[in-house]
Structures are given as C-alpha cells and as structure tokens.
Motif scaffolding. Structure first.
Motif, mmCIF file in Angstrom:
data_model
loop_
_atom_site.group_PDB
_atom_site.id
_atom_site.type_symbol
_atom_site.label_atom_id
_atom_site.label_comp_id
_atom_site.label_asym_id
_atom_site.label_seq_id
_atom_site.Cartn_x
_atom_site.Cartn_y
_atom_site.Cartn_z
ATOM 1 N N ASP A 198 0.852 -1.189 0.000
ATOM 2 C CA ASP A 198 0.000 0.000 0.000
ATOM 3 C C ASP A 198 0.890 1.242 0.000
ATOM 4 N N LEU A 233 -0.581 4.615 1.527
ATOM 5 C CA LEU A 233 -0.545 4.745 2.978
ATOM 6 C C LEU A 233 0.898 4.899 3.461
ATOM 7 N N ARG A 257 1.779 8.426 3.089
ATOM 8 C CA ARG A 257 1.148 9.218 4.161
ATOM 9 C C ARG A 257 1.967 9.127 5.439
ATOM 10 N N ALA A 298 0.176 0.871 10.601
ATOM 11 C CA ALA A 298 -0.909 1.534 9.881
ATOM 12 C C ALA A 298 -1.701 2.517 10.743
ATOM 13 N N PRO A 299 -1.988 2.230 12.019
ATOM 14 C CA PRO A 299 -2.748 3.214 12.811
ATOM 15 C C PRO A 299 -2.052 4.570 12.883
ATOM 16 N N LYS A 334 -2.278 6.253 9.405
ATOM 17 C CA LYS A 334 -3.622 6.730 9.050
ATOM 18 C C LYS A 334 -4.010 7.993 9.817
ATOM 19 N N GLN A 360 -3.842 13.955 5.018
ATOM 20 C CA GLN A 360 -3.939 13.488 3.641
ATOM 21 C C GLN A 360 -3.341 14.530 2.709
#
Length: 325
Positions: A66, A69, A72, A103-104, A107, A111
């Motif tokens: 990914d 992500l 990010r 990932a947490p 995220k 953005q």
C-alpha cells in the motif's frame, strides 16, 4: 618561470584548503526509497537520516504494498520533525502479504497528494547527474521500473546504497546459511536489473545488518521526549503488537548509517548474481558491488544513539488529519 610571492602562495594555499573543507562538509544528496510501516527499522533509518546534517534528503518515496498509505506515513515522519518541505512520492502499488504493523499511526497523518516515485527519481537524476545517492530500503520495484523507463538516466546515479541480500549469512544467528532476503526476494527481476546496471552498488546484506535495538537501548530512548523519539516509541509499540516481536532488528538503519559515515561498515568488492528466487550469490567475475560482510555493532550504535537522543527536531505544521469527532 616566475615564482609567486610567498604571501600570494600562502593565500592560494589557504583558499584551496578552505574550498576543500567546504567540499568535505557538503551534505550528500539522497533519495530514500522505503517500504516503511511493516517492520520498524525503516522508521529508524529515516529518523537517523533526518537527524544527520551529512545528508540532504531530496525526497522520500514509498515502495511495495500500500504505497499510498506508506507515503502518508512518510509525510507524517517528515512533518513532525520540521521537515515538511521534503518531497514525498508514492511508488508502484503491489500486493503484499506482510502486515502493515504501523498503519494506525500512518492513518492518523494528514492526507496530501503525492507524485509518482519513478518519475521523481528520474527527474532528479537528470537535474543532478552523478550527484544523487539512492538509499534503497525496500523491495526494488520502483528501481526496476526506473531502469526500464530510462536506463541511460538511471545510470547517472552516483550510487545505490542497498539494504538487501544474503551473501554468507541468512536470518538468525551467525552461521545461519544464506537465504533469499526479503527485499530482494519480493522482486528478483528488479534486483537483477540493478546489479546489471553498472551503477555503483554498496550492499548492506543480512551478514552485517542484524543488530538489535534491545531493552537497554529502548529504555535509554525513553529518557527523552521529542516528536521524533515519541513517534518511535509509538511505532515500536505498534510493531510489537502487530508482529509479536521482541527486539527490533535495525537492518535499514545500518544502511542509513553507512551513507552518513562509511566507516560504520567497511566493504569488500564482489561479483553478485541474483537468481529467480532472490538469492544473491557471490560468483567469479568483475566486481559489480561492494558489500559489508561483518556487523559493526559498536560503530553503528555510537553513531545512532546520540543522533536519536540529542536531536530536537520539531514540526511547525499541522501534521495530523482533522478530527472526525
């Protein structure tokens, strides 16, 4: 031939010495390509680079899985350390079965739109031929694609510093037989292109990179609180929860340390062939890479720990996504 006056000769000598001193401290121009977010060593490598004046980071690009992500997450790492000006690019997305353990945290970052990692790499090489070090910390899909798109430009890289490969040692304790290392094995075709590209390659393989960030070092990290160290504490915790690992292994950070200070991992010249399974075998032939084959734990941690503990990098931008509450 007329001799120069002694005063002029001394003045010229001073100017040459001053110029040499400036040249020695000029930071290396680096692009970091990384699969940050699965294992936690990528974050350590990036933070070490951010905290090191010897490196000028031209861009960060995400690799494998990914990649949106991952980009990010790279944005948040740069933003929270006051380096929001660093360009962040998204690489080629792929299927991945590896857990994105962090990932947490990723995220929760803001953005932003990201450009194409392959285009960015080639554009930077064109603009600064022979000057850019590519620090490759993940599977080599972006790098193989850049070579396919424009091999002539790709060959104008100054060098590739690669965390990857297994020469005489596999995963685990010294004496473990060589095996297909993760970064190479995910895309062996891309690795084959790199090793046949004639670009100088400096390898940090499993032989030299399995250095543990053990409990005493984690305790020492907890003695300071900065945006960088606080983030590392959270990322280590997420990695622990997602992988049930104990002590993080700092594979990628060893490669970043080499870019900063080559003496942290002395190299030997080898001819490396990459097979279809991702094995990196030393064979006869003209050297196409240099590799560090022995861990240099004392030198590595003597560089890493002060950089993590003494930096005070603080972002001034809003780095988090707006609250939905």
């Amino acid at each position: 031939m007329m001799k120069q006056p002694r005063s002029m000769a001394l003045a010229l000598a001073f100017l040459f010495a001053a110029h040499a001193a400036v040249a020695q401290v000029r930071p290396a121009k680096v692009i970091i390509d990384t699969d940050v977010g699965d294992d936690v060593d990528d974050a350590f490598a990036i933070d070490l680079a951010l905290a090191s004046p010897e490196i000028k980071i031209l861009g960060l690009s995400s690799a494998w899985g990914d990649t949106a992500l991952r980009a990010r997450m790279l944005d948040r790492l740069a933003c929270e350390t006051g380096r929001g000006e660093i360009a962040v690019q998204a690489g080629i997305p792929t299927k991945s079965t590896t857990a994105f353990s962090q990932a947490p945290w990723a995220k929760a970052g803001r953005q932003r739109a990201h450009g194409d990692a392959v285009t960015f790499l080639l554009d930077q090489i064109k603009a600064q031929p022979g000057e850019i070090t590519l620090l490759a910390l993940g599977p080599l899909t972006n790098i193989g694609a850049a070579f396919d798109r424009d091999p002539q430009t790709f060959r104008k890289l100054k060098r590739v510093v690669l965390m990857g490969g297994s020469i005489y040692r596999g995963y685990g304790a010294p004496g473990a037989p060589p095996e297909a290392e993760y970064n190479i094995a995910r895309d062996p075709g891309a690795a084959q292109k790199l090793f046949r590209s004639d670009v100088p390659i400096l390898m940090l393989p499993l032989d030299s990179t399995q250095l543990k960030f053990d409990e005493p070092k984690r305790s020492l990290l907890a003695t300071v609180s900065t945006p960088m160290t606080d983030a590392l504490q959270v990322l280590i915790a997420e990695w622990h929860q997602g992988t049930h690992g104990k002590d993080p292994t700092l594979f990628d950070a060893v490669a970043a340390a080499y870019v900063i200070e080559a003496q942290t991992c002395p190299m030997v010249s080898l001819h490396i062939e990459v097979d279809e399974k991702g094995m990196t075998r030393p064979t006869t032939g003209a050297p196409n890479a240099q590799a560090c084959l022995k861990p240099q734990e004392e030198s590595f941690f003597a560089l890493l720990m002060p950089r993590l503990l003494k930096q005070r990098l603080v972002g001034t931008e809003v780095c988090l996504a707006p609250s939905t509450n």
